[in-house]
Design a protein around this motif. Structure first.
Motif, PDB file in Angstrom:
ATOM      1  N   GLY A 189     -35.819  16.300  56.575  1.00  0.00           N
ATOM      2  CA  GLY A 189     -35.300  16.660  57.893  1.00  0.00           C
ATOM      3  C   GLY A 189     -36.167  16.154  59.026  1.00  0.00           C
ATOM      4  N   SER A 190     -37.469  16.132  58.812  1.00  0.00           N
ATOM      5  CA  SER A 190     -38.375  15.696  59.873  1.00  0.00           C
ATOM      6  C   SER A 190     -38.247  14.209  60.164  1.00  0.00           C
ATOM      7  CB  SER A 190     -39.821  16.025  59.494  1.00  0.00           C
ATOM      8  OG  SER A 190     -40.264  15.217  58.419  1.00  0.00           O
ATOM      9  N   HIS A 191     -37.529  13.467  59.334  1.00  0.00           N
ATOM     10  CA  HIS A 191     -37.386  12.029  59.533  1.00  0.00           C
ATOM     11  C   HIS A 191     -36.053  11.646  60.178  1.00  0.00           C
ATOM     12  CE1 HIS A 191     -40.881  11.949  56.936  1.00  0.00           C
ATOM     13  NE2 HIS A 191     -41.036  10.689  57.233  1.00  0.00           N
ATOM     14  N   TRP A 192     -35.354  12.618  60.748  1.00  0.00           N
ATOM     15  CA  TRP A 192     -34.113  12.291  61.450  1.00  0.00           C
ATOM     16  C   TRP A 192     -34.371  11.257  62.549  1.00  0.00           C
ATOM     17  CZ3 TRP A 192     -29.011  12.741  60.957  1.00  0.00           C
ATOM     18  CH2 TRP A 192     -28.207  12.544  62.079  1.00  0.00           C
ATOM     19  N   TYR A 193     -35.498  11.414  63.254  1.00  0.00           N
ATOM     20  CA  TYR A 193     -35.859  10.463  64.309  1.00  0.00           C
ATOM     21  C   TYR A 193     -36.992   9.530  63.869  1.00  0.00           C
ATOM     22  CZ  TYR A 193     -33.252  13.747  67.215  1.00  0.00           C
ATOM     23  OH  TYR A 193     -32.269  14.555  67.742  1.00  0.00           O
ATOM     24  N   GLY A 194     -37.260   9.494  62.584  1.00  0.00           N
ATOM     25  CA  GLY A 194     -38.421   8.740  62.112  1.00  0.00           C
ATOM     26  C   GLY A 194     -38.062   7.372  61.589  1.00  0.00           C
ATOM     27  N   PHE A 195     -38.858   6.909  60.672  1.00  0.00           N
ATOM     28  CA  PHE A 195     -38.632   5.615  60.009  1.00  0.00           C
ATOM     29  C   PHE A 195     -38.769   5.853  58.509  1.00  0.00           C
ATOM     30  CE2 PHE A 195     -39.438   1.613  58.101  1.00  0.00           C
ATOM     31  CZ  PHE A 195     -38.910   0.649  58.934  1.00  0.00           C
ATOM     32  N   PRO A 196     -37.638   5.804  57.777  1.00  0.00           N
ATOM     33  CA  PRO A 196     -36.263   5.536  58.197  1.00  0.00           C
ATOM     34  C   PRO A 196     -35.663   6.708  58.969  1.00  0.00           C
ATOM     35  CG  PRO A 196     -36.316   6.122  55.879  1.00  0.00           C
ATOM     36  CD  PRO A 196     -37.746   6.039  56.319  1.00  0.00           C
ATOM     37  N   SER A 197     -34.562   6.462  59.698  1.00  0.00           N
ATOM     38  CA  SER A 197     -33.987   7.463  60.581  1.00  0.00           C
ATOM     39  C   SER A 197     -32.534   7.748  60.227  1.00  0.00           C
ATOM     40  CB  SER A 197     -34.082   6.979  62.035  1.00  0.00           C
ATOM     41  OG  SER A 197     -33.347   5.763  62.193  1.00  0.00           O
ATOM     42  N   GLY A 198     -31.959   8.751  60.940  1.00  0.00           N
ATOM     43  CA  GLY A 198     -30.563   9.105  60.722  1.00  0.00           C
ATOM     44  C   GLY A 198     -30.350   9.761  59.365  1.00  0.00           C
ATOM     45  N   TRP A 199     -29.076   9.893  58.989  1.00  0.00           N
ATOM     46  CA  TRP A 199     -28.759  10.545  57.715  1.00  0.00           C
ATOM     47  C   TRP A 199     -29.344   9.778  56.535  1.00  0.00           C
ATOM     48  CZ3 TRP A 199     -27.744  15.325  57.403  1.00  0.00           C
ATOM     49  CH2 TRP A 199     -27.017  15.979  58.392  1.00  0.00           C
ATOM     50  N   ALA A 200     -29.287   8.446  56.611  1.00  0.00           N
ATOM     51  CA  ALA A 200     -29.880   7.652  55.528  1.00  0.00           C
ATOM     52  C   ALA A 200     -31.371   7.912  55.435  1.00  0.00           C
ATOM     53  CB  ALA A 200     -29.612   6.166  55.758  1.00  0.00           C
ATOM     54  N   GLY A 201     -32.015   8.034  56.583  1.00  0.00           N
ATOM     55  CA  GLY A 201     -33.438   8.323  56.609  1.00  0.00           C
ATOM     56  C   GLY A 201     -33.764   9.687  56.039  1.00  0.00           C
ATOM     57  N   VAL A 202     -32.936  10.676  56.376  1.00  0.00           N
ATOM     58  CA  VAL A 202     -33.152  12.025  55.856  1.00  0.00           C
ATOM     59  C   VAL A 202     -33.051  12.034  54.334  1.00  0.00           C
ATOM     60  CG1 VAL A 202     -32.176  14.353  55.754  1.00  0.00           C
ATOM     61  CG2 VAL A 202     -32.408  13.191  57.956  1.00  0.00           C
ATOM     62  N   VAL A 203     -32.046  11.340  53.810  1.00  0.00           N
ATOM     63  CA  VAL A 203     -31.853  11.299  52.347  1.00  0.00           C
ATOM     64  C   VAL A 203     -32.999  10.554  51.678  1.00  0.00           C
ATOM     65  CG1 VAL A 203     -30.384  10.436  50.499  1.00  0.00           C
ATOM     66  CG2 VAL A 203     -29.355  11.512  52.504  1.00  0.00           C
ATOM     67  N   LEU A 204     -33.350   9.388  52.214  1.00  0.00           N
ATOM     68  CA  LEU A 204     -34.421   8.596  51.608  1.00  0.00           C
ATOM     69  C   LEU A 204     -35.764   9.317  51.706  1.00  0.00           C
ATOM     70  CD1 LEU A 204     -33.513   5.003  52.848  1.00  0.00           C
ATOM     71  CD2 LEU A 204     -33.422   5.846  50.503  1.00  0.00           C
ATOM     72  N   ALA A 205     -36.049   9.873  52.884  1.00  0.00           N
ATOM     73  CA  ALA A 205     -37.308  10.589  53.059  1.00  0.00           C
ATOM     74  C   ALA A 205     -37.328  11.857  52.213  1.00  0.00           C
ATOM     75  CB  ALA A 205     -37.521  10.932  54.539  1.00  0.00           C
ATOM     76  N   GLY A 206     -36.174  12.511  52.096  1.00  0.00           N
ATOM     77  CA  GLY A 206     -36.112  13.695  51.243  1.00  0.00           C
ATOM     78  C   GLY A 206     -36.394  13.368  49.792  1.00  0.00           C
ATOM     79  N   ALA A 207     -35.844  12.240  49.328  1.00  0.00           N
ATOM     80  CA  ALA A 207     -36.107  11.815  47.947  1.00  0.00           C
ATOM     81  C   ALA A 207     -37.579  11.471  47.761  1.00  0.00           C
ATOM     82  CB  ALA A 207     -35.235  10.606  47.603  1.00  0.00           C
ATOM     83  N   TYR A 208     -38.153  10.809  48.762  1.00  0.00           N
ATOM     84  CA  TYR A 208     -39.574  10.484  48.681  1.00  0.00           C
ATOM     85  C   TYR A 208     -40.425  11.752  48.755  1.00  0.00           C
ATOM     86  CZ  TYR A 208     -44.033   8.221  49.662  1.00  0.00           C
ATOM     87  OH  TYR A 208     -45.341   7.817  49.604  1.00  0.00           O
ATOM     88  N   GLY A 209     -40.003  12.690  49.621  1.00  0.00           N
ATOM     89  CA  GLY A 209     -40.709  13.960  49.706  1.00  0.00           C
ATOM     90  C   GLY A 209     -40.672  14.719  48.393  1.00  0.00           C
TER      91      GLY A 209
END
Length: 253
Positions: free
Chosen positions: A196-216
């Motif tokens: 969730g914290s990567h909504w405005y991050g890199f990667p961003s948006g819904w794709a970023g949330v999913v990718l960052a969530g998987a990495y998290g």
């Protein structure tokens, strides 16, 4: 159930905190209420809610000062939580920091996580990331700077950002949630906060949330296996250096 609610407040705080005033205030009030409900809430749920309060307070203070660049809100949140947790009457989690142990399994996890994360970031940027300008503030700070300063800034950011995110998410957050939830559930909620914290991050948006969530999720699993923050921090630094390299090439090539 309250532990999941506390984790949800933390997720909401990092997603909404700087963009929705009324919603963020509501989250803050709910978090403060849960912290105060000592008899009706578990220690882990209260600690997660306290962390959400500290994050929002730190973020709003930095926004008012005009210096809310990431990861400063997390640095301030970790510092505030450390101070607040010293108030014994609140009975918050205090034993959240540990270096952990390496071990063959832990190092193998890191060796697997690093290339997977780098590949995912490269694919996201190639397919979706070219139009994303969520890091413009950092680009403006580094434009027309000497190459040595740009490299030093990138390395410093990777070290600090990875430390701040690991301290807050896999340190305070996961340790708090693990008191009231099963380890696997605590890992999942921690990954949701990270994503969730990567909504405005890199990667961003819904794709970023999913990718960052998987990495998290991977980082949280490394935290579980190693019993501390050192190995997930090292893996995190590698990912942040990959991000910096991608951005530097895109900005200055």
């Amino acid at each position: 159930m309250l532990a999941v609610f506390g984790g949800g407040l933390l997720v909401a705080a990092v997603v909404v905190g700087g963009s929705g005033g009324v919603a963020a205030l509501t989250i803050g009030v709910a978090s403060a209420t849960l912290v105060a409900a000592r008899r009706g809430a578990g220690r882990g749920a209260r600690s997660a809610a306290a962390l959400a309060c500290c994050y929002l307070l730190g973020l709003w203070t930095l926004l008012a000062a005009g210096v809310a660049l990431w990861p400063l809100p997390l640095v301030v949140a970790a510092g505030l939580y450390t101070l607040v947790s010293r108030v014994r009457a609140l009975e918050l989690v205090t034993d959240w920091f540990a270096w952990g142990r390496g071990g063959r399994r832990g190092w193998l996890q890191v060796a697997a996580v690093v290339p997977v994360a780098a590949s995912g970031l490269l694919v996201w940027f190639a397919v979706l990331g070219h139009g994303a300008d969520t890091q413009a503030a950092y680009r403006d700070l580094l434009t027309d700077r000497p190459v040595a300063l740009v490299v030093a800034a990138g390395l410093g950011f990777a070290l600090l950002n990875a430390a701040a995110e690991e301290l807050v998410y896999n340190g305070i957050g996961q340790r708090s949630l693990a008191l009231d939830l099963r380890p696997a559930t605590a890992v999942l909620v921690t990954a949701a906060v990270f994503g969730g914290s990567h909504w405005y991050g890199f990667p961003s948006g819904w794709a970023g949330v999913v990718l960052a969530g998987a990495y998290g999720l991977l980082l949280a699993a490394v935290r579980q296996v190693s019993g501390g923050l050192l190995l997930p921090w090292l893996a995190h630094v590698a990912a942040d250096l990959t991000i910096f390299t991608i951005l530097a090439i895109a900005w200055f090539a």
